[in-house]
Design a protein around this motif. Sequence first.
Motif, PDB file in Angstrom:
ATOM      1  N   GLN A   1     -25.176-118.694 -18.490  1.00 32.03           N
ATOM      2  CA  GLN A   1     -24.752-117.582 -19.321  1.00 32.03           C
ATOM      3  C   GLN A   1     -24.842-116.302 -18.499  1.00 32.03           C
ATOM      4  N   ASP A   2     -23.697-115.723 -18.223  1.00 28.29           N
ATOM      5  CA  ASP A   2     -23.649-114.443 -17.521  1.00 28.29           C
ATOM      6  C   ASP A   2     -23.841-113.321 -18.533  1.00 28.29           C
ATOM      7  N   PRO A   3     -24.293-112.139 -18.091  1.00 25.31           N
ATOM      8  CA  PRO A   3     -24.628-111.062 -19.026  1.00 25.31           C
ATOM      9  C   PRO A   3     -23.500-110.726 -19.995  1.00 25.31           C
ATOM     10  N   GLY A   4     -23.814-110.708 -21.277  1.00 27.41           N
ATOM     11  CA  GLY A   4     -22.843-110.354 -22.301  1.00 27.41           C
ATOM     12  C   GLY A   4     -21.746-111.389 -22.529  1.00 27.41           C
ATOM     13  N   MET A   5     -21.928-112.575 -22.003  1.00 34.25           N
ATOM     14  CA  MET A   5     -20.877-113.598 -22.090  1.00 34.25           C
ATOM     15  C   MET A   5     -21.378-114.821 -22.845  1.00 34.25           C
TER      16      MET A   5
ATOM     17  N   GLN B   1     -23.932-116.914  -8.423  1.00 33.48           N
ATOM     18  CA  GLN B   1     -24.747-117.830  -9.219  1.00 33.48           C
ATOM     19  C   GLN B   1     -25.895-117.125  -9.943  1.00 33.48           C
ATOM     20  N   THR B   2     -25.970-115.833  -9.797  1.00 35.47           N
ATOM     21  CA  THR B   2     -26.923-115.050 -10.597  1.00 35.47           C
ATOM     22  C   THR B   2     -26.555-115.183 -12.063  1.00 35.47           C
ATOM     23  N   SER B   3     -27.496-115.673 -12.857  1.00 33.97           N
ATOM     24  CA  SER B   3     -27.185-115.977 -14.252  1.00 33.97           C
ATOM     25  C   SER B   3     -28.456-116.450 -14.951  1.00 33.97           C
TER      26      SER B   3
ATOM     27  N   PRO C   1     -19.057-140.581 -33.624  1.00 29.38           N
ATOM     28  CA  PRO C   1     -18.324-139.586 -34.401  1.00 29.38           C
ATOM     29  C   PRO C   1     -18.729-139.678 -35.866  1.00 29.38           C
ATOM     30  N   GLY C   2     -18.907-138.505 -36.479  1.00 28.39           N
ATOM     31  CA  GLY C   2     -19.365-138.498 -37.859  1.00 28.39           C
ATOM     32  C   GLY C   2     -20.857-138.317 -37.985  1.00 28.39           C
ATOM     33  N   TYR C   3     -21.562-138.362 -36.860  1.00 27.98           N
ATOM     34  CA  TYR C   3     -23.007-138.143 -36.879  1.00 27.98           C
ATOM     35  C   TYR C   3     -23.277-136.670 -36.644  1.00 27.98           C
ATOM     36  N   ALA C   4     -24.086-136.073 -37.500  1.00 33.00           N
ATOM     37  CA  ALA C   4     -24.370-134.633 -37.424  1.00 33.00           C
ATOM     38  C   ALA C   4     -25.394-134.361 -36.335  1.00 33.00           C
ATOM     39  N   ASP C   5     -24.951-134.460 -35.091  1.00 31.86           N
ATOM     40  CA  ASP C   5     -25.821-134.310 -33.950  1.00 31.86           C
ATOM     41  C   ASP C   5     -26.212-132.851 -33.750  1.00 31.86           C
ATOM     42  N   THR C   6     -27.479-132.558 -33.561  1.00 29.99           N
ATOM     43  CA  THR C   6     -27.952-131.198 -33.320  1.00 29.99           C
ATOM     44  C   THR C   6     -28.339-131.052 -31.858  1.00 29.99           C
ATOM     45  N   GLN C   7     -27.924-129.960 -31.250  1.00 24.90           N
ATOM     46  CA  GLN C   7     -28.216-129.679 -29.851  1.00 24.90           C
ATOM     47  C   GLN C   7     -29.401-128.719 -29.786  1.00 24.90           C
ATOM     48  N   TYR C   8     -30.407-129.082 -28.988  1.00 26.66           N
ATOM     49  CA  TYR C   8     -31.600-128.261 -28.849  1.00 26.66           C
ATOM     50  C   TYR C   8     -31.614-127.644 -27.456  1.00 26.66           C
ATOM     51  N   PHE C   9     -31.932-126.359 -27.417  1.00 28.07           N
ATOM     52  CA  PHE C   9     -31.893-125.633 -26.157  1.00 28.07           C
ATOM     53  C   PHE C   9     -33.298-125.357 -25.632  1.00 28.07           C
ATOM     54  N   GLY C  10     -33.422-125.354 -24.288  1.00 27.79           N
ATOM     55  CA  GLY C  10     -34.633-124.888 -23.644  1.00 27.79           C
ATOM     56  C   GLY C  10     -34.673-123.372 -23.607  1.00 27.79           C
ATOM     57  N   PRO C  11     -35.780-122.790 -23.118  1.00 27.70           N
ATOM     58  CA  PRO C  11     -35.954-121.330 -23.113  1.00 27.70           C
ATOM     59  C   PRO C  11     -35.146-120.605 -22.053  1.00 27.70           C
ATOM     60  N   GLY C  12     -34.617-121.334 -21.082  1.00 32.07           N
ATOM     61  CA  GLY C  12     -33.795-120.701 -20.054  1.00 32.07           C
ATOM     62  C   GLY C  12     -34.539-120.392 -18.776  1.00 32.07           C
ATOM     63  N   THR C  13     -33.773-120.322 -17.673  1.00 35.62           N
ATOM     64  CA  THR C  13     -34.276-119.878 -16.368  1.00 35.62           C
ATOM     65  C   THR C  13     -33.403-118.721 -15.919  1.00 35.62           C
ATOM     66  N   ARG C  14     -34.033-117.595 -15.661  1.00 26.42           N
ATOM     67  CA  ARG C  14     -33.288-116.411 -15.182  1.00 26.42           C
ATOM     68  C   ARG C  14     -33.316-116.409 -13.665  1.00 26.42           C
ATOM     69  N   LEU C  15     -32.122-116.583 -13.067  1.00 28.43           N
ATOM     70  CA  LEU C  15     -32.005-116.695 -11.604  1.00 28.43           C
ATOM     71  C   LEU C  15     -31.238-115.505 -11.051  1.00 28.43           C
ATOM     72  N   THR C  16     -31.813-114.907 -10.024  1.00 23.87           N
ATOM     73  CA  THR C  16     -31.149-113.819  -9.302  1.00 23.87           C
ATOM     74  C   THR C  16     -30.988-114.227  -7.859  1.00 23.87           C
TER      75      THR C  16
END
Lengths: 116, 109
Positions: A37-41, A85-87, A99-114
């Motif tokens: 995820q780039d800033p504001g995107m 690749q800063t993101s 298909p038809g299964y209400a799959d939920t996607q779980y996210f990690g907290p993220g890694t901020r790379l510069t």
Amino acid sequence: NAGVTQTPKFRILKIGQSMTLQCAQDMNHNYMYWYRQDPGMGLKLIYYSVGAGITDKGEVPNGYNVSRSTTEDFPLRLELAAPSQTSVYFCASSYGGPPGYADTQYFGPGTRLTVL
Amino acid sequence: ELKVEQNPLFLSMQEGKNYTIYCNYSTTSDRLYWYRQDPGKSLESLFVLLSNGAVKQEGRLMASLDTKARLSTLHITAAVHDLSATYFCAPNRDDKIIFGKGTRLHILP
């Protein structure tokens, strides 16, 4: 359950260096994903996996590699880091299901790379 | 290739008002997700929509799906400041979940 964990939280790399971003999940999920995820995107899909030993490219795979040797872990490798690749990198997992299964996607907290 | 377009990209609204965020996508999809992201935080799943005509509601948020029009909407009823966040839609095709650019929602007290 810890859910989806990512390490490190922050990292600064020099141009040309390499590193591995770690992602692990303890929910016995089949599917795992890497996004940037780039800033504001929105999020761009880098790679994904539907099970151990199976990986596939997403929207923006160039400059990255992945492996999935176990169900729990899905590391993302950056070779020859570039400023583009800063993101913020997010790992996610989901059970999958037919298909038809209400799959939920779980996210990690993220890694901020510069990359400087 | 699956493309996703959200409208609007930025929305500033008064508390108590209603508004709708639109999500158009380019090819067929068997699931559509809505997420919320607070500044500097990760993403939180709000809804998973599976079939044409599906409607899900949680509090002041209601999501719907029209698969024939390839359109999903997220409706906010009587907005409150706590709903200020960025909202993403993300349809799924061939195991890939592709995100829109997000709608940054700012609710003024």
